[in-house]
Design an enzyme around this catalytic site. Structure first.
Site, short mmCIF file in Angstrom:
data_model
loop_
_atom_site.label_atom_id
_atom_site.label_comp_id
_atom_site.label_asym_id
_atom_site.label_seq_id
_atom_site.Cartn_x
_atom_site.Cartn_y
_atom_site.Cartn_z
N GLU A 40 0.80 -1.23 0.00
CA GLU A 40 0.00 0.00 0.00
C GLU A 40 0.83 1.27 0.00
O GLU A 40 0.51 2.24 -0.69
CB GLU A 40 -0.97 0.00 1.19
CG GLU A 40 -2.17 -0.95 1.03
CD GLU A 40 -1.87 -2.40 1.30
OE1 GLU A 40 -0.72 -2.71 1.71
OE2 GLU A 40 -2.76 -3.25 1.12
N HIS A 55 -12.15 -3.83 9.54
CA HIS A 55 -12.75 -3.74 8.20
C HIS A 55 -13.88 -2.71 8.14
O HIS A 55 -14.67 -2.73 7.20
CB HIS A 55 -13.28 -5.10 7.74
CG HIS A 55 -12.25 -5.94 7.05
ND1 HIS A 55 -11.11 -6.38 7.68
CD2 HIS A 55 -12.16 -6.43 5.78
CE1 HIS A 55 -10.38 -7.09 6.84
NE2 HIS A 55 -10.99 -7.13 5.68
C1 LIG Z 1 -3.03 -4.48 4.20
C2 LIG Z 1 -4.10 -5.24 3.53
N1 LIG Z 1 -4.26 -5.12 2.20
C3 LIG Z 1 -5.24 -5.80 1.58
C4 LIG Z 1 -6.08 -6.63 2.28
C5 LIG Z 1 -7.18 -7.40 1.57
N2 LIG Z 1 -6.90 -8.83 1.62
C6 LIG Z 1 -7.47 -9.64 2.52
S1 LIG Z 1 -6.93 -11.22 2.41
C7 LIG Z 1 -5.95 -10.83 1.09
C8 LIG Z 1 -5.16 -11.89 0.38
C9 LIG Z 1 -3.89 -12.15 1.02
O1 LIG Z 1 -3.24 -13.13 0.29
P1 LIG Z 1 -2.19 -14.08 0.96
O2 LIG Z 1 -1.35 -13.29 1.89
O3 LIG Z 1 -1.50 -14.84 -0.11
O4 LIG Z 1 -3.07 -15.07 1.88
P2 LIG Z 1 -4.20 -16.10 1.38
O5 LIG Z 1 -5.50 -15.38 1.42
O6 LIG Z 1 -3.82 -16.58 0.05
O7 LIG Z 1 -4.18 -17.17 2.42
C10 LIG Z 1 -6.03 -9.49 0.79
C11 LIG Z 1 -5.27 -8.83 -0.27
C12 LIG Z 1 -5.89 -6.72 3.66
N3 LIG Z 1 -6.66 -7.49 4.43
N4 LIG Z 1 -4.89 -6.03 4.26
#
Ligand SMILES: Cc1ncc(C[n+]2csc(CCOP(=O)(O)OP(=O)(O)O)c2C)c(N)n1
Ligand SMILES: Cc1ncc(C[n+]2csc(CCOP(=O)(O)OP(=O)(O)O)c2C)c(N)n1
Ligand SMILES: [Mg+2]
Ligand SMILES: [Mg+2]
Lengths: 341, 352, 341, 352
Positions: B61, B130
């Site tokens: 971000e 959230h």
């Molecule tokens: C700082 C931040 N940016 C974006 C999000 C939105 N978000 C929630 S879960 C997620 C995916 C994260 O992917 P990963 O770390 O690979 O974990 P996975 O869901 O694949 O287990 C995102 C981008 C968030 N929660 N926090």
């Protein structure tokens, strides 16, 4: 053939592993799967009113890593934390109650699925901000170092979390301070619907990068709980020995949609073929089949584990269902620690 | 003839028109090109304008905000999207230390025409991380503009204005508005940033509101009208700069102020409005001003607690009625049609 | 002997370099040195009322890198930005006026020493927040890519900036997007008074780490302007050719205190011996001596350069002195672009 | 007999006492162990308590904040120091998304006893990125406590209270206070967070102030006294929580309110205080409340502009005098001893 050497390794791993460890890993795998699939089934009653990220398909990592940890070791996790919570020994009743928003939940209903905690077993919390718990784990490792305790900290996170600056900063500090911390990256190829290639350089391996930042790192097959266990065990021993931080990147795949109970291969961000190929690498089924093959654990024992867990799960949902909601008069409680209101 | 589309479609239409008008407009953010297209707001953009102008990004971000700033220094007009405002907290360094200051601190030589969309969650267990309503935080920073559209009409007009504004604009969308429908002209039109919208006229009391709270206010104002209380309802649209002259004019007329805010009470925009009105319209005020905001706690997740946490038209009715020395009970007057309190409508099911 | 091979390389570099390039590099070196030392001298009149970070000792990097850039290329910098501003061709009068807080300053007195700008020569700004301009450079590189321009972006930063998460995030994105950007890390061993070892793992090289994150990187001697020039030139050509981002870590040493006009080896964070050893590696003097040795540039030309620059510097301080301060009625101007007040 | 030390020494003494009392207290931040010891505040700590408990860190504000949070979850009491508040903006994610929420969102099971010191610059060209007064931003976040001591006495007592408070405390120090001297007892004493301090008693007007502005207020109040205007001067000490009952009590007595704030006007703590007082003490107020804050611009760097930017006792005198219908001229009454406006005293020379 490389393949058969691997298989041979696997078999010898299986043979040399104690029955109790094998049983414990299996129990973890089966428990996580059963809980997650039950949540998936019941979610559409729309009574679990919070964002819920299931770990089905990724159980091998939680089971293998946590098997290598001691009860007192710290664990932290992410939005997708059910598996880690359960594998670390977190209270099942309290987890389900939490997802239902009940006062009996592990966070008293204040946190929901993304904010679990069970300090009794060292599960220190999970949060939904990607990368947000990574430095916390380093802080816990620092506390352990300061207090000259033998506890280590372990933090689980996804492939996308390695894109956050705070991940890099934490890796760097952990290396500088030689902290007793184990970083576990679950690379499931996606961040929500985003594939790796729009987020990370195509030919770069995460674990190699971390090596370059300053922490000894390996990769492994996260769908193989036993391989995960042995790689973790080796690193945990080194960390506890004072050798400093370690990092493991484990490949795996999420079966269901990113958030929620359904499958979503139809919407187009990944292919049914890809999904099917990963389903063949089912961490639970493959482990169970191998256990049966080597006959170290009698089928009855496996059956008992299954029966027992299914019962626990049913009871947990009953517990959650029967538990009261937090009282609205408690809305203002616990803004500050030490508050009397 | 009215042309009815929803808020999310209005955002999408503003994107399309901006990208047609100016090839320097680009759109990025986590998931902007995915099948869901950020609740439909970015659907189809990549197909229309290509992967160079519409693209998914790493979960980084702070850097991605700085990258928007840098690109904007060369005339690009980046629109960055956060699926939740909460995630933008990782980028406050770039927003506050750079974006907000570059025009001033370089003596006017840099323009920073970036738009940062932030979506605020509510209900369905969005909980502490959230559903933060932190508009007050951005509105406190000199050099930023902050808008919070309520209607689909304003969403489109304000997004177009934000994109073509030469300053950094924080564009806050409430998740509960995305499916609200309204009349949205097809053409390119702009809503001036810093101008409020008068949604209802009345002589008894001024209600100043923003974003989703305006929807609750509209319900309340209708019911109050049935009981002979006539409200001047001002939808802020911009919370920085604030349209002070419209607010002051209304206070002159009504002498009474109630401010509605989607954020927590202490340090809220509502507080700033009360302070400003007391400073500037002291002699016009018939009684002390009031505000309805969120309690000063992190958002609880549990269904049972959010009911007490969020304020709705019932509370507005009760407060106004007390201010007017009447005896109305919002909880009796408002018909909730048995919809659970933690969803905006039947369309909102499942995790988001 | 490795040493003599290096020396031989150096000499052949010198011989094969055009007179005009040598003269330009020398001019940059001498100009930066003269400006900085004049500021140091005059600072104690306490009329330059803003935090001022001098580059004396580090001139080789600014001179060598900027010599490899074109006028249209973008440059961004940090709190320690005088050298980069001047090497890129920034207006000297406006810089001195800025440090004096005058309306005629490059930022109209609003920015001070840490916030310089000269868009006419692509110097897009500097700021005091460590790491703060790194992503901006990537954004400018992105704009160049989007507009299919041949401009590249170059960002200067210190060793400490590589500890910020935003550095890592930017490197990652630059690699993913193959951006036309040159990262220049000036490793002067310190962050204020903090040595590297409390900030970064002892055996890790910054440029190797960046390689591992995904960008081709080299290290070099930042006190050798010609070496810096050639390493930059090679990378600049590759970047302009569309090969993507590049990174150079250049070793150097700051002579004076972190912020302000004095020397501070006496206060104890670094040793006089260390300082002396680096003073021997004076980027200006060594370059001048070599120029004289190979006789490609007549002594008179060098002398003219010196005289000319000294005059420019005197005039710049006069210009600053005679310029008016911003009028207080202008306090509210330029909060927003497009404002009429 | 008074024991006179300065603010920086008082901070240092609080550190020493806290680290003596509890070995879980640790101290880190950029340069805490360097020869300057953060303006003298951390001098000698590493020698006394070792490199494990007192250490320098990488320039990694967000992670280092998260590390403090994590350590505090296991009972460590980390004190982190930012040499400028502006640098803490890189860590708002960890402060807001984690530190502020962990106690509440885990149902009271985590304590986060961290203290984050932030130093606010002023003068000598500190400019846009070295002098931001963003207390309002932190005070808007439920779960944080925010203190801003003015006197050396309060600095010591509040730092001790902050360190031993089981919640995250943002401890804001104004750079112009570090060399102010005052009576500081040697023993361990605590100032309750959330309690203001009454610095002067008077019946004519309530002045609520904070941090360095209280120093300007003290000058003004003395001069006003000579002209028969008696001020109740309340130094907030804590800006979250705010000591509402003391403020309300004073308003009941005086009926007049002037709030001084070191931050920019819009969205300031001063605004919140005006709003709250208008909501709660409407009938006690004799006229509209006033506030003196910073203009809504980034801080300019130039010597000539900061003169208009910062407000001093002259302005306070003029405002109070107008409120009391008198005709005093602060610019005539205040003797500045020809000190330049951009330094707090002769000791302040050179870059910081
Ligand atoms: C700082 C931040 N940016 C974006 C999000 C939105 N978000 C929630 S879960 C997620 C995916 C994260 O992917 P990963 O770390 O690979 O974990 P996975 O869901 O694949 O287990 C995102 C981008 C968030 N929660 N926090
Ligand atoms: C985010 C941030 N943290 C801390 C500081 C304080 N600070 C100013 S300059 C500096 C040193 C930076 O060191 P380096 O990047 O190596 O550059 P150098 O001063 O050596 O040229 C620091 C820590 C800052 N300006 N910004
Ligand atoms: Mg993933
Ligand atoms: Mg350095």
């Amino acid at each position: 053939m490389v393949h058969s050497i691997k298989d041979a390794n696997k078999m010898s791993n299986l043979h040399q592993t104690s029955t109790s460890v094998l049983k414990e890993i299996y129990t973890k795998l089966f428990k996580i799967r059963t809980v997650e699939e039950t949540i998936a089934k019941k979610y559409t009653e729309w009574e679990m009113r919070c964002p819920t990220h299931l770990s089905t398909g990724q159980e091998g990592i939680a089971a293998g890593v946590c098997q290598a940890l001691l009860k007192d070791d710290y664990v932290l996790s992410t939005h997708r934390s059910h598996a880690h919570y359960l594998a670390k020994g977190g209270d099942l009743n309290k987890m389900i109650a939490e997802i239902y928003g009940k006062e009996s939940g592990c966070s008293k209903g204040r946190g929901g699925s993304m904010h679990l905690i069970d300090k009794n077993v060292g599960f220190m919390g999970s949060t939904s901000i990607v990368g947000g718990t990574i430095p916390l784990a380093a802080g816990l490792a620092l506390s352990s170092q300061l207090k000259k305790e033998s506890k280590i900290a372990c933090v689980f996170f996804g492939d996308a979390a390695t894109e956050e600056g705070v991940f890099f900063e934490t890796i760097n500090f952990a290396a500088v301070k030689n902290l007793p911390i184990l970083f576990i990256c679950e690379n499931n190829l996606y961040s929500v619907y985003s594939p790796l290639e729009c987020r990370q350089p195509v030919n770069r391996k995460i674990f190699e990068m971390v090596n370059g930042i300053g922490i000894p790192s390996v990769a492994g097959n996260g769908n193989d709980a036993l391989e995960t266990y042995y790689k973790s065990k080796k690193f945990v021993d080194e960390i506890r020995n004072g050798d400093g931080p370690r990092f493991i990147e484990l490949s795996t795949y999420r079966w269901r949609e990113h958030c929620g109970p359904f499958f979503d291969n139809d919407i187009g961000y990944r292919s049914e073929t890809e999904f099917e190929s990963w389903k063949l690498r089912d961490p639970l089924l493959n482990f169970e089949n191998q256990l049966i093959k080597i006959k170290k654990i009698p089928q009855e024992v496996i059956d008992t584990v299954k029966t027992e867990i299914k019962r626990e799960v049913i009871e947990a949902f009953q517990f959650a269902d029967e538990s009261p909601f937090p009282d609205v008069s408690e809305l203002y409680s616990n803004i500050y620690s030490g508050d009397t209101n | 003839m009215p042309r009815i589309i929803n808020f999310a479609q209005a955002i999408n239409e503003a994107f399309v028109q901006a990208m047609e008008i100016d090839k320097n407009v680009i759109c990025y953010g986590l998931g902007v090109d995915d099948p869901k297209g950020v609740f439909g707001t970015t659907i189809g953009l990549q197909t229309k304008y290509g992967k160079e102008r519409v693209f998914d990004i790493p979960a980084s971000e702070n850097a991605m905000t700085g990258i928007a700033i840098g690109a904007s220094m060369a005339g690009i007009r980046p629109v960055m999207t956060h699926q939740r405002l909460d995630f933008s907290l990782l980028s406050l360094d770039q927003i506050i230390n750079n974006a907000a200051k570059f025009h001033y601190m370089f003596g006017g030589q840099h323009k920073i025409p970036i738009t940062i969309r932030m979506i605020v969650g509510r209900g369905w267990g969005q909980g502490p991380t959230h559903s933060q309503n932190l508009q007050a935080l951005f509105a406190h920073i000199p050099g930023l503009k902050v808008v919070m559209p309520t209607t689909p009409y304003d969403a489109k007009g304000l997004l177009l204005s934000s994109i073509f504004d030469d300053n950094p604009v924080i564009f806050i969308e409430h998740r509960w508005l995305h499916n609200m429908e309204g009349d949205v002209p097809e053409n390119d039109y702009r809503i001036e940033i810093g101008k409020s919208s008068q949604i209802n006229e009345g002589n008894d009391i001024t209600i100043v509101s923003m974003s989703y709270m305006t929807v609750e206010a509209i319900h309340a104002v209708e019911i109050l009208k049935d009981h002979d209380i006539n409200c001047d309802l001002i939808d802020l649209r911009s919370v920085k700069p604030i349209d002070w002259s419209s607010i002051h004019k209304s206070i002159k007329k009504t002498g009474r102020l109630l401010v509605l805010d989607t954020g927590v009470t202490e340090g809220s925009i509502a507080g700033e409005i009360i302070a400003n009105v007391c400073e500037n319209c002291w002699n016009d005020l018939k009684e002390q001003p009031h505000r309805i905001c969120l309690p000063g706690t992190p958002t609880p997740t549990s269904y049972s607690l959010t009911k007490a946490y969020y304020k709705r038209s019932e509370t507005i009715i009760n407060t106004v009625s007390k201010m007017m020395n009447k005896d109305l009970d919002g909880y009796v007057l408002v018909d909730r049609k048995d919809l659970p309190h933690d969803v905006p409508g039947d369309w909102f099911k499942g995790p988001f």
